[in-house]
Design a protein around this motif. Structure first.
Motif, mmCIF file in Angstrom:
data_model
loop_
_atom_site.group_PDB
_atom_site.id
_atom_site.type_symbol
_atom_site.label_atom_id
_atom_site.label_comp_id
_atom_site.label_asym_id
_atom_site.label_seq_id
_atom_site.Cartn_x
_atom_site.Cartn_y
_atom_site.Cartn_z
ATOM 1 N N PHE A 171 0.807 -1.228 0.000
ATOM 2 C CA PHE A 171 0.000 0.000 0.000
ATOM 3 C C PHE A 171 0.845 1.285 0.000
ATOM 4 N N PRO A 172 1.839 1.446 0.908
ATOM 5 C CA PRO A 172 2.613 2.707 0.875
ATOM 6 C C PRO A 172 3.288 2.951 -0.479
ATOM 7 N N GLY A 173 3.770 1.898 -1.128
ATOM 8 C CA GLY A 173 4.377 2.048 -2.445
ATOM 9 C C GLY A 173 3.372 2.478 -3.492
ATOM 10 N N ALA A 174 2.137 1.978 -3.352
ATOM 11 C CA ALA A 174 1.074 2.372 -4.285
ATOM 12 C C ALA A 174 0.752 3.857 -4.139
ATOM 13 N N ALA A 218 3.554 5.841 -5.709
ATOM 14 C CA ALA A 218 3.557 5.770 -7.174
ATOM 15 C C ALA A 218 2.340 6.421 -7.817
ATOM 16 N N HIS A 219 1.174 6.279 -7.184
ATOM 17 C CA HIS A 219 -0.078 6.693 -7.824
ATOM 18 C C HIS A 219 -0.802 7.843 -7.122
ATOM 19 N N GLY A 220 -0.313 8.275 -5.985
ATOM 20 C CA GLY A 220 -0.951 9.364 -5.250
ATOM 21 C C GLY A 220 -1.999 8.864 -4.268
ATOM 22 N N GLU A 221 -2.441 9.768 -3.411
ATOM 23 C CA GLU A 221 -3.437 9.422 -2.399
ATOM 24 C C GLU A 221 -4.766 9.066 -3.046
ATOM 25 N N ASN A 279 0.676 -2.599 -11.201
ATOM 26 C CA ASN A 279 -0.593 -3.247 -11.549
ATOM 27 C C ASN A 279 -1.750 -2.786 -10.670
ATOM 28 N N LEU A 280 -1.490 -1.871 -9.752
ATOM 29 C CA LEU A 280 -2.548 -1.318 -8.915
ATOM 30 C C LEU A 280 -3.127 -0.076 -9.588
ATOM 31 N N HIS A 281 -4.448 -0.009 -9.627
ATOM 32 C CA HIS A 281 -5.139 1.122 -10.239
ATOM 33 C C HIS A 281 -6.227 1.609 -9.295
ATOM 34 N N PHE A 324 -7.022 0.932 -4.225
ATOM 35 C CA PHE A 324 -6.111 0.411 -5.228
ATOM 36 C C PHE A 324 -6.505 -1.038 -5.492
ATOM 37 N N ILE A 325 -6.735 -1.364 -6.751
ATOM 38 C CA ILE A 325 -7.168 -2.698 -7.150
ATOM 39 C C ILE A 325 -6.181 -3.230 -8.188
ATOM 40 N N PHE A 326 -5.802 -4.498 -8.040
ATOM 41 C CA PHE A 326 -4.928 -5.122 -9.028
ATOM 42 C C PHE A 326 -5.686 -5.322 -10.337
#
Length: 183
Positions: free
Chosen positions: A129-132, A135-138, A161-163, A145-147
């Motif tokens: 989660f912290p990496g997501a 990489a992708h913002g709050e 792969n998290l969006h 975040f969903i794979f």
């Protein structure tokens, strides 16, 4: 009183919801609803949700419980997990991304302590989660975040792969594709 240091409010919990769920969820949670409302905490990982909305939208996605058959949705995670209150067993995380569940204890204050000690991220296999977030913002309040693709459909557990996706719709899609997770 339960203290949540980094709580970010989204909206107050309507009095009707507090009254409807009083006696059905722990008093600690009622206190959180009254003092904090709906919102996020744990650096955006956990969110306090409207149980009535989630019962209406994903109640059929919760699955059969081992205890008394009561599972009230009370929180979600930033990875699309649903956390329910089950009176006979306590807080349970339904991790749709993994097809698994995790017991989280009987007290809300215990959840806060596990979160502060970073045990909760480990228990929920959510170290990504912290990496997501980096990489992708709050995340907005109603997203997770969903794979993509889902892990059960051959996706890989990588940050790229998290969006960001709507949490309720993501739970519905996961159950449509993978089935209900018994717990």
């Amino acid at each position: 009183m339960v203290e949540i240091a980094d709580f970010v409010p989204h909206a107050p919990v309507p009095r009707e919801i507090v009254d409807e769920y009083r006696g059905r969820v722990p008093d600690e949670l009622i206190e959180v609803w009254e003092n904090y409302g709906y919102g996020t905490f744990g650096e955006g990982f956990l969110r306090i949700i409207d149980p009535k909305l989630y019962e209406a939208e994903v109640g059929d996605c919760i699955g059969k419980t081992q205890g008394d058959g009561i599972a009230i949705p009370v929180m979600t995670t930033g990875l699309g997990d649903l956390i329910t209150w089950e009176p006979s067993v306590g807080f349970i995380a339904i991790m749709y991304r993994l097809g698994d569940t995790q017991a989280l204890g009987r007290t809300f204050e215990g959840l806060i302590l596990f979160l502060e000690d970073e045990i909760l991220l480990e228990d929920l296999k959510a170290e990504i989660f912290p990496g997501a977030v980096a990489a992708h913002g709050e995340l907005p309040y109603d997203q997770s975040f969903i794979f993509v693709p889902l892990l059960s459909m051959g996706g890989e557990a990588k940050v790229e792969n998290l969006h960001k996706r709507d949490t309720i719709a993501s739970i519905q899609v996961a159950v449509d594709l993978q089935g209900i997770i018994g717990h």
